[in-house]
Scaffold this motif. Sequence first.
Motif, short mmCIF file in Angstrom:
data_model
loop_
_atom_site.label_atom_id
_atom_site.label_comp_id
_atom_site.label_asym_id
_atom_site.label_seq_id
_atom_site.Cartn_x
_atom_site.Cartn_y
_atom_site.Cartn_z
N LEU A 284 0.84 -1.20 0.00
CA LEU A 284 0.00 0.00 0.00
C LEU A 284 0.87 1.25 0.00
CD1 LEU A 284 -2.66 -1.26 2.56
CD2 LEU A 284 -2.71 -1.40 0.06
N ALA A 285 0.72 2.05 -1.04
CA ALA A 285 1.57 3.23 -1.25
C ALA A 285 0.92 4.48 -0.66
CB ALA A 285 1.81 3.42 -2.74
N MET A 286 1.77 5.37 -0.18
CA MET A 286 1.29 6.61 0.43
C MET A 286 0.92 7.68 -0.60
SD MET A 286 1.20 6.06 3.64
CE MET A 286 1.40 4.34 4.04
N ASP A 287 1.51 7.59 -1.78
CA ASP A 287 1.13 8.57 -2.82
C ASP A 287 1.32 7.97 -4.21
OD1 ASP A 287 3.84 8.89 -3.59
OD2 ASP A 287 4.12 10.58 -2.21
N GLY A 288 0.86 8.72 -5.19
CA GLY A 288 0.85 8.22 -6.56
C GLY A 288 2.25 8.00 -7.13
N GLN A 289 3.19 8.84 -6.74
CA GLN A 289 4.56 8.67 -7.23
C GLN A 289 5.16 7.36 -6.74
OE1 GLN A 289 6.27 10.81 -9.45
NE2 GLN A 289 7.46 8.91 -9.51
N ASN A 290 4.96 7.08 -5.48
CA ASN A 290 5.47 5.81 -4.94
C ASN A 290 4.72 4.62 -5.54
OD1 ASN A 290 7.64 6.40 -2.96
ND2 ASN A 290 6.07 7.76 -2.17
N LEU A 291 3.41 4.78 -5.79
CA LEU A 291 2.66 3.71 -6.43
C LEU A 291 3.22 3.44 -7.83
CD1 LEU A 291 0.29 1.71 -6.43
CD2 LEU A 291 -1.18 3.57 -7.26
N SER A 292 3.53 4.50 -8.58
CA SER A 292 4.10 4.32 -9.93
C SER A 292 5.43 3.58 -9.87
CB SER A 292 4.33 5.67 -10.60
OG SER A 292 3.13 6.35 -10.74
N ASN A 293 6.26 3.95 -8.90
CA ASN A 293 7.56 3.28 -8.78
C ASN A 293 7.37 1.80 -8.41
OD1 ASN A 293 9.10 5.47 -9.48
ND2 ASN A 293 9.21 6.25 -7.39
N LEU A 294 6.40 1.53 -7.57
CA LEU A 294 6.13 0.13 -7.19
C LEU A 294 5.59 -0.65 -8.39
CD1 LEU A 294 4.53 0.82 -3.70
CD2 LEU A 294 6.60 -0.54 -4.11
N GLN A 295 4.79 0.00 -9.23
CA GLN A 295 4.25 -0.69 -10.41
C GLN A 295 5.37 -1.10 -11.36
OE1 GLN A 295 1.40 2.35 -11.33
NE2 GLN A 295 -0.31 1.22 -10.40
N LEU A 296 6.43 -0.29 -11.41
CA LEU A 296 7.58 -0.64 -12.26
C LEU A 296 8.33 -1.85 -11.71
CD1 LEU A 296 9.02 2.93 -12.99
CD2 LEU A 296 7.70 1.46 -14.53
N LEU A 297 8.28 -2.00 -10.39
CA LEU A 297 9.01 -3.08 -9.71
C LEU A 297 8.20 -4.37 -9.65
CD1 LEU A 297 11.76 -2.79 -8.19
CD2 LEU A 297 10.45 -2.41 -6.09
N GLN A 298 6.90 -4.25 -9.84
CA GLN A 298 5.97 -5.36 -9.63
C GLN A 298 6.21 -6.50 -10.62
OE1 GLN A 298 1.92 -4.13 -10.19
NE2 GLN A 298 1.09 -6.17 -9.95
N PRO A 299 6.49 -7.73 -10.14
CA PRO A 299 6.66 -8.85 -11.06
C PRO A 299 5.31 -9.29 -11.63
CG PRO A 299 7.32 -9.44 -8.79
CD PRO A 299 6.66 -8.10 -8.73
N GLY A 300 5.34 -9.89 -12.80
CA GLY A 300 4.10 -10.29 -13.46
C GLY A 300 3.30 -11.31 -12.66
N HIS A 301 3.97 -12.10 -11.82
CA HIS A 301 3.26 -13.17 -11.11
C HIS A 301 2.61 -12.69 -9.81
CE1 HIS A 301 7.40 -13.34 -9.36
NE2 HIS A 301 6.71 -13.45 -8.26
#
Length: 167
Positions: free
Chosen positions: A91-108
């Motif tokens: 759970l991200a605190m803001d949209g910028q951190n959410l975007s960075n996490l989405q880049l890191l997120q593995p497909g599985h």
Amino acid sequence: MLQDKKTSVLFVCLGNICRSPTAHGVFEQMVIEQGLNQHIRIDSAGTGDWHLGKQPDSRTIKAGQQRGYDLRHLRARQVTAVDFDRFDYILAMDGQNLSNLQLLQPGHFTGTLSLFLPYGQGAFDEVPDPYSGGAEGFEQVLDMVEQAAQGLLQHLREDVLNDASSS
Ligand code: 4NP
């Protein structure tokens, strides 16, 4: 019946010294008070690496202390791709951190990656970064986090923990 497997929640901000440790400590205390610490595992991390191993910011500790939360045991760490294998909710605190996490997120990854605040009933989706501002910013973080934490716990009770009282 509560499920045997722990549900796991990772709170993420930028530095892991202001917003996400606040969410970590507030949610942890709520979970303990409600007797759910055998069922929910909690951690926090930052997308940045500037403060690794450090305690939360002194202003975070002080603001938390004034509301009865002890955040002194927490230490900053950086989020990694492995966290997507270890947590059900990121759970991200803001949209910028959410975007960075989405880049890191593995497909599985089959868990939930989202903003934290929408779990509450407040008017905002993002927790503003208080690092460069005054003490009132840390109060605002606590206000927002306390409200969203209530909503998150309700969500976990109803949808995940399969609590007999709510089914
Ligand atoms: P946080 O706040 O993401 O809520 O922990 C910040 C802490 C440090 C920095 C930025 C934001 N920094 O740039 O060092």
